[in-house]
Scaffold this motif. Structure first.
Motif, PDB file in Angstrom:
ATOM      1  N   UNK A 139       0.843  -1.212  -0.031  1.00  0.00           N
ATOM      2  CA  UNK A 139      -0.048  -0.134   0.103  1.00  0.00           C
ATOM      3  C   UNK A 139       0.806   1.236   0.040  1.00  0.00           C
ATOM      4  N   UNK A 140       0.751   2.031  -1.012  1.00  0.00           N
ATOM      5  CA  UNK A 140       0.308   1.768  -2.377  1.00  0.00           C
ATOM      6  C   UNK A 140       0.986   0.763  -3.048  1.00  0.00           C
ATOM      7  N   UNK A 141       0.390  -0.205  -3.918  1.00  0.00           N
ATOM      8  CA  UNK A 141       1.123  -1.275  -4.491  1.00  0.00           C
ATOM      9  C   UNK A 141       2.236  -0.712  -5.287  1.00  0.00           C
ATOM     10  N   UNK A 142       3.538  -1.215  -4.995  1.00  0.00           N
ATOM     11  CA  UNK A 142       4.570  -0.896  -5.464  1.00  0.00           C
ATOM     12  C   UNK A 142       5.621  -1.792  -5.993  1.00  0.00           C
ATOM     13  N   UNK A 143       6.297  -1.801  -6.893  1.00  0.00           N
ATOM     14  CA  UNK A 143       7.205  -2.787  -7.456  1.00  0.00           C
ATOM     15  C   UNK A 143       8.599  -2.033  -7.939  1.00  0.00           C
ATOM     16  N   UNK A 144       9.627  -2.814  -7.345  1.00  0.00           N
ATOM     17  CA  UNK A 144      10.926  -2.409  -7.833  1.00  0.00           C
ATOM     18  C   UNK A 144      11.909  -3.704  -8.452  1.00  0.00           C
ATOM     19  N   UNK A 145      12.209  -3.587  -9.479  1.00  0.00           N
ATOM     20  CA  UNK A 145      12.988  -4.731 -10.203  1.00  0.00           C
ATOM     21  C   UNK A 145      14.233  -4.257 -10.722  1.00  0.00           C
ATOM     22  N   UNK A 146      15.184  -5.139 -10.347  1.00  0.00           N
ATOM     23  CA  UNK A 146      16.611  -5.075 -10.874  1.00  0.00           C
ATOM     24  C   UNK A 146      17.043  -6.339 -11.399  1.00  0.00           C
ATOM     25  N   UNK A 147      17.645  -6.508 -12.697  1.00  0.00           N
ATOM     26  CA  UNK A 147      18.225  -7.461 -13.407  1.00  0.00           C
ATOM     27  C   UNK A 147      19.490  -7.957 -13.079  1.00  0.00           C
ATOM     28  N   UNK A 148      19.585  -9.115 -12.769  1.00  0.00           N
ATOM     29  CA  UNK A 148      21.004  -9.666 -12.494  1.00  0.00           C
ATOM     30  C   UNK A 148      21.528 -10.584 -13.451  1.00  0.00           C
TER      31      UNK A 148
END
Length: 325
Positions: A139-148
């Motif tokens: 809340x609030x819906x949140x996304x973080x992505x990092x490619x390896x």
């Protein structure tokens, strides 16, 4: 959803031949993945170490765990014995109930981080396995992505209600100089490498998708086998292991088989493999069939439910990130 996690699989070739996930993402969630070309084979990558599922499981011969009678079902002491169909239904109900407990647990967790691995079949092509850091706030819906692996260094951020509903992405390597792009999570560009949008990312969304799918399974009775296999371990977590197989493509259009590892303590899915139906000239059974029909693989390791994610964890201005400023 592309080759589910070879490193995490046991060394037994029979086990590696089987597994289904499922569903879906898977997805978690699958879930999530930007659309820049993946680096060619041989490109330098970071391999995140995972403990292999234990004990080794032969899915072709594994003995199922005896299903307990569901509510209202007479016990064996009452001279009633569950038929194979009743056993399968009771096992599926048990899996759903376990995942629902996991959903309740996850809804009480404001945020978490994990190492996320996925492999998916997209537009008829099984993509290379990808490993990435995942951060999720509910809340609030949140996304973080990092490619390896793959396009190493690529990053993506999505925050519900911000950036006009788009995710912010920058490529890895030299292409990071091109700066940050705003991309529709459900658009063609975003879905070039993904079976599920970033809006479905994370363990909670994956668990909900699996439950929704299995509730339909209970209504349609479209499966031929649903068993709880011997306990196993993934990422040093004790897991219940469930295997479900479907009747035919008319009963289950996408999925032929699914294998799911569920954390015993938290009741959350940690590892899932989903398999589709074979095409022409495909192997007919066994390990080769599963290798030829894998459509989704997701796993979550090194999960940290204790830390609280801040707004800065989902901000391109974060100095720890590589978004061009």
């Amino acid at each position: 959803m592309r080759q589910f996690f070879r490193r995490c699989l046991p060394q037994d070739p029979q086990f590696r031949a089987n597994s289904l996930a499922s569903l879906i993402a898977v997805g978690t969630v699958g879930f999530l993945y930007l659309q820049f070309p993946v680096e060619p084979a041989g490109a330098e990558t970071i391999r995140l170490t995972r403990a292999a599922p234990k004990p080794l499981i032969n899915l072709q011969a594994a003995a199922p765990v005896e299903a307990a009678p569901s509510a209202g079902t007479p016990s064996p002491s009452a001279a009633a014995v569950l038929s194979p169909e009743q056993q399968a239904e009771a096992t599926l109900q048990r899996k759903i109930a376990q995942l629902e407990r996991g959903i309740t647990f996850l809804k009480g967790i404001p945020s978490y981080s994990a190492q996320f691995t996925r492999q998916e079949l997209v537009d008829g092509t099984l993509l290379d396995e990808q490993e990435m850091t995942l951060k999720v706030r509910h809340e609030p819906f949140s996304v973080y992505l990092k490619w390896h692996t793959g396009e190493r260094g690529r990053e993506a951020i999505y925050v519900a209600g911000q950036n006009d509903g788009e995710m912010l992405v920058h490529a890895g390597g030299w292409k990071a100089r091109l700066g940050t792009l705003s991309i529709d999570p459900d658009g063609t560009l975003a879905m070039q490498e993904n079976r599920h949008p970033i809006t479905n990312a994370g363990i909670l969304e994956l668990a909900k998708m699996i439950v929704n799918y299995h509730q339909r399974d209970l209504q349609t009775h479209n499966y031929t086998r649903c068993e709880q296999l011997a306990d196993a371990e993934f990422d040093s977590r004790a897991c219940d292991v469930y295997l479900i197989e479907y009747k035919d493509q008319s009963a289950s259009e996408t999925y032929r088989k699914s294998l799911t590892f569920i954390d015993k303590e938290r009741s959350v899915p940690l590892y899932i493999k989903n398999f589709g139906w074979p095409g022409a000239n495909a192997p007919t059974d066994g390990e080769e069939l599963d290798e030829a029909t894998l459509i989704e693989f997701y796993s979550f390791a090194e999960i940290d439910f204790g830390g609280r994610m801040l707004a800065a964890d989902f901000d391109t201005a974060n100095e720890e990130y590589g978004f061009k400023r």
